[in-house]
Motif scaffolding. Structure first.
Motif, PDB file in Angstrom:
ATOM      1  N   LEU B  79      32.260  43.256  32.923  1.00 44.92           N
ATOM      2  CA  LEU B  79      33.531  42.630  32.560  1.00 44.92           C
ATOM      3  C   LEU B  79      33.657  42.517  31.043  1.00 44.92           C
ATOM      4  N   TRP B  80      32.577  42.110  30.426  1.00 51.01           N
ATOM      5  CA  TRP B  80      32.588  41.902  28.974  1.00 51.01           C
ATOM      6  C   TRP B  80      32.603  43.226  28.226  1.00 51.01           C
ATOM      7  N   ARG B  81      32.170  44.268  28.890  1.00 48.99           N
ATOM      8  CA  ARG B  81      32.272  45.595  28.258  1.00 48.99           C
ATOM      9  C   ARG B  81      33.739  46.027  28.236  1.00 48.99           C
ATOM     10  N   GLU B  82      34.500  45.575  29.233  1.00 49.15           N
ATOM     11  CA  GLU B  82      35.930  45.925  29.247  1.00 49.15           C
ATOM     12  C   GLU B  82      36.657  45.373  28.025  1.00 49.15           C
ATOM     13  N   ARG B 119      44.627  39.573  36.737  1.00 50.17           N
ATOM     14  CA  ARG B 119      45.001  40.992  36.825  1.00 50.17           C
ATOM     15  C   ARG B 119      45.035  41.458  38.285  1.00 50.17           C
ATOM     16  N   ASP B 120      44.078  41.007  39.082  1.00 46.94           N
ATOM     17  CA  ASP B 120      44.006  41.459  40.466  1.00 46.94           C
ATOM     18  C   ASP B 120      44.975  40.723  41.384  1.00 46.94           C
ATOM     19  N   SER B 121      45.580  39.637  40.918  1.00 42.74           N
ATOM     20  CA  SER B 121      46.356  38.793  41.830  1.00 42.74           C
ATOM     21  C   SER B 121      47.822  38.649  41.462  1.00 42.74           C
ATOM     22  N   ILE B 122      48.140  38.711  40.191  1.00 34.70           N
ATOM     23  CA  ILE B 122      49.519  38.472  39.758  1.00 34.70           C
ATOM     24  C   ILE B 122      50.131  39.805  39.347  1.00 34.70           C
ATOM     25  N   LYS B 295      45.441  43.430  27.071  1.00 32.13           N
ATOM     26  CA  LYS B 295      45.642  44.842  26.716  1.00 32.13           C
ATOM     27  C   LYS B 295      44.426  45.688  27.093  1.00 32.13           C
ATOM     28  N   PRO B 296      43.224  45.375  26.581  1.00 33.79           N
ATOM     29  CA  PRO B 296      42.097  46.247  26.964  1.00 33.79           C
ATOM     30  C   PRO B 296      41.775  46.169  28.442  1.00 33.79           C
ATOM     31  N   GLU B 307      59.758  47.240  34.181  1.00 34.08           N
ATOM     32  CA  GLU B 307      58.884  47.660  33.092  1.00 34.08           C
ATOM     33  C   GLU B 307      57.516  46.993  33.212  1.00 34.08           C
ATOM     34  N   THR B 308      56.513  47.578  32.550  1.00 34.91           N
ATOM     35  CA  THR B 308      55.159  47.023  32.549  1.00 34.91           C
ATOM     36  C   THR B 308      54.978  46.135  31.323  1.00 34.91           C
ATOM     37  N   ILE B 309      54.536  44.915  31.562  1.00 37.26           N
ATOM     38  CA  ILE B 309      54.429  43.947  30.469  1.00 37.26           C
ATOM     39  C   ILE B 309      52.993  43.413  30.405  1.00 37.26           C
ATOM     40  N   GLU B 310      52.392  43.509  29.217  1.00 38.56           N
ATOM     41  CA  GLU B 310      51.058  42.926  29.022  1.00 38.56           C
ATOM     42  C   GLU B 310      51.179  41.415  28.904  1.00 38.56           C
ATOM     43  N   LEU B 311      50.268  40.696  29.555  1.00 38.00           N
ATOM     44  CA  LEU B 311      50.367  39.242  29.578  1.00 38.00           C
ATOM     45  C   LEU B 311      50.023  38.640  28.216  1.00 38.00           C
TER      46      LEU B 311
END
Lengths: 440, 440
Positions: B79-82, B119-122, B295-296, B307-311
């Motif tokens: 996860l932290w590598r992401e 990310r996996d839920s909303i 973003k990452p 449209e796709t929106i970054e949180l």
């Protein structure tokens, strides 16, 4: 809580990785998410259940005279070298090296640490007996974590440790925990049966597992049917009095796990119509182990005549996070979870069958406000999902009561009340909802 | 609770290892014991304080619309590598290898994990805004842990994470936490002052530290004296309304930590008689960081037009275990701790000045039972220590009220009531104790 502002990610499909029903339902109902193998994040609904279980466990520990503290998750390996368990524990122990190259570990249990604390603080027999417990996350690096929270790696456990001057006092400490455990499981809505367990090299009769019955349980159990009917919550208990008669009623009847089962004894001791064979799940273990830790670690007190006495110890564990899964195994149907009232995340779910309809919205708001001000924990589905989906979600998450509010009923001034467990539905005047659910 | 059955290991001497007053007092008053460098066990009295603080923090988070969940302590390195932080974090991260040689770590903070969960839920802008928090043990492998729980390695933190569709909404989330933090510290009995903090590469004005004033604080702070007199608890707050005017009252006056202090501005902006220079302790930090993690990690939602929106995200931390020390730094005298009522482990201590004397014992029992049934948390010193030692212990552990019960007073039907903070003593009829303390 309004569902539109909550965080309840429901899964409509059965997740492929879940082999048992509790794991499936916990994922589907948005109780947990796996964050790494055998490591779970508790989402808001699951956390509420976990906290409810924890509260009941705590109240019963306190009621039996145990005292709560909190030990850290990370321990020093040196402590475990004192008891000789550091090398012996094997690969289930998560071993860690810190930045100064010191050997540390994530505690899988706490005998060593609590013994060190007591050794440094209790010096006289006059400060005994003591029973100290904590409710803390543990880690066991299972080679193959599975079954969701039933066999995870990071798990929440209540572990208590008793310290006594002699074996008689240690037996009394054991008996208090025995009774506290029966009460705990009964309050959680579970049928728990104590079964004799291995005592290892210490011998004796002071080791019991507590097994709850669930059709999908992990192992076979055999017992006298009368054990099922005994009601510990109906008893008045004086923890300072003699608990033996009560305990004999719970240990005098045949009960054995698969591995200890003696078919011949079962048939000899239990009448045919009372022989119960079922499936069970272990949810607790209590254990007297004498001076196993106090002796190597030097946990002693000065006795009445100035003599040095090694402390007699026992330990008492309940798998708090495991219980969330175990309760679901014991209480569900095809539609989802059926929470016992004592642990339900909310007591009531309100289903708005036509969000956006002014009359329905107003009726729902009125019920919602009324229940909240009556101190009832309520989840209000105010979303604009369609009714069928809302019903399915409510059944899935298993709140004890549902209130269905739609335009047709409202035209007659009524709403529908559904009992999740029995499936029973009844009509109710709008104004009667709060009083009915307060009394329910 | 009867002291004779409690676990309260008092130290009469100042422990040599403790350099600051809160560390000394926490060890002496039996609140904590060090179990390894920078790792503490919370003894019963300390745990009660910790839980009281945690409860207030939780209530204020809930009140501001944040939703509680619970992430695990152990996280996957992947996860932290992401986010790119696994390599960047340095030696403060406790890195672990599990039995399958997977890289794990003990979470020092939770941006990555919560971002993964969201990310996996909303998936839709309609499920925003959300602010999710948890109160969980963290680990930072400090090179030189010191000052007791003020700079330990394993510590309890409340961390909240907000997720929004755009920067305006993120600012509203930030403002809610800003106000919730002011309320939290005020309820803990602390004077907390928000001070602008570094925002790093993101820039802007959305980063504040909350500093409480304590003579023994770790760093110098400078502020306008009127900040001290502002009373957030006197305000009616609508978290859905416009919080800007309120926040401007708290950020419009000069306040700066040592490192940001601008002496010229201080003198220009603050009248001489209002210039306050004091010592402070950081007890919270709130921070807007935009799409730094979303973003990452690909945490996006679908907007109203597909449209796709970054949180847009922010994080909000309170050091819960650190606050135990910070409160002591802010509130103690030569005799010991002075707990603010809201966090005191017990409200009242009863001192039996002649244990074994039938009349004194009976009077104490009566007061004890009366207070307990009035729902007041009370510690009854029923031991046979001498009176001077009992007084010293009560002053040391800092309960707000003491009731001294001795034969001389009882002969006149009275007991002595002592206010720990003011030192004020008054005589009280035995029968008036419960009513007086209920109202106190």
């Amino acid at each position: 809580m309004r569902l539109s502002r909550y965080f309840l990610p429901i899964l409509r499909e059965n997740p492929a990785e879940a082999q048992i029903v509790s794991h499936r339902l916990m994922l589907r109902a948005g109780l947990v998410r796996q964050s790494a193998a055998g490591i779970y994040s508790w989402l808001p609904l699951g956390l509420k259940v976990l906290r409810n279980i924890e509260r009941i466990v705590r109240e019963e520990q306190d009621g039996a005279g145990a005292i709560e503290l909190l030990m850290p998750t990370i321990q020093s390996a040196d402590l475990w070298r004192e008891s000789g368990r550091y090398e012996a524990y094997g690969k289930e122990m998560l071993r860690i090296t810190d930045r100064h190259e010191r050997d540390m570990l994530f505690g899988p249990t706490n005998e060593e640490l609590i013994t060190a604390i007591v050794r440094d603080s209790i010096k006289s027999y006059r400060d005994l007996p003591r029973n100290l417990y904590h409710i803390q996350w543990k880690f066991r690096d299972e080679v193959r974590p599975r079954f969701g929270v039933m066999r995870g790696r990071e798990f929440l456990m209540k572990d208590a440790y008793s310290f006594d001057i002699d074996k008689d006092a240690a037996r009394r400490a054991y008996e208090k925990m025995f009774v506290a455990y029966l009460r705990t499981y009964a309050r959680l809505g579970l049928k728990a049966i104590p079964m004799a367990a291995d005592t290892g090299p210490i011998g004796g009769d002071l080791s019991h597992e507590f097994i709850i019955l669930a059709e999908t349980g992990e192992s076979a159990v055999f017992c006298h049917g009368d054990l099922i009917d005994q009601d510990i919550l109906g008893e008045t208990i004086d923890f300072e009095g003699d608990l033996k008669p009560l305990i004999e009623r719970w240990t005098g009847l045949y009960a054995a796990t698969d591995e200890k089962h003696d078919a011949a004894r079962f048939e000899a001791e239990v009448p045919a119509d009372k022989r119960l064979s079922a499936r069970g799940i272990e949810v607790g273990h209590i254990f007297y182990f004498g001076t196993k830790y106090s002796k190597p670690m030097g946990a002693v007190v000065t006795g009445p005549n100035g003599e040095t006495i090694e402390l007699e110890m026992g330990s008492y564990g309940i798998g708090v996070s495991r219980l969330v899964g175990a309760i679901i195994e014991a209480s569900h149907d095809d539609a989802g979870i059926i929470w016992p009232a004592s642990v339900a995340p909310f007591k009531v779910g309100i289903v708005n069958l036509k969000a956006g309809d002014a009359a329905v919205d107003a009726a729902c708001e009125k019920i919602y406000a009324g229940l909240e001000s009556a101190g009832i924990d309520v989840l209000y589905d105010d979303t604009d999902e369609r009714a069928g989906s809302k019903f399915a979600t409510m059944d899935l998450i298993g709140l004890p009561w549902q209130v269905h509010v739609g335009p047709r009923g409202l035209a007659k001034g009524i709403v529908e009340l559904k009992n999740r467990k029995t499936g029973e539905r009844s009509e109710l005047a709008l104004d009667a909802v709060v009083a009915t659910l307060t009394a329910a």
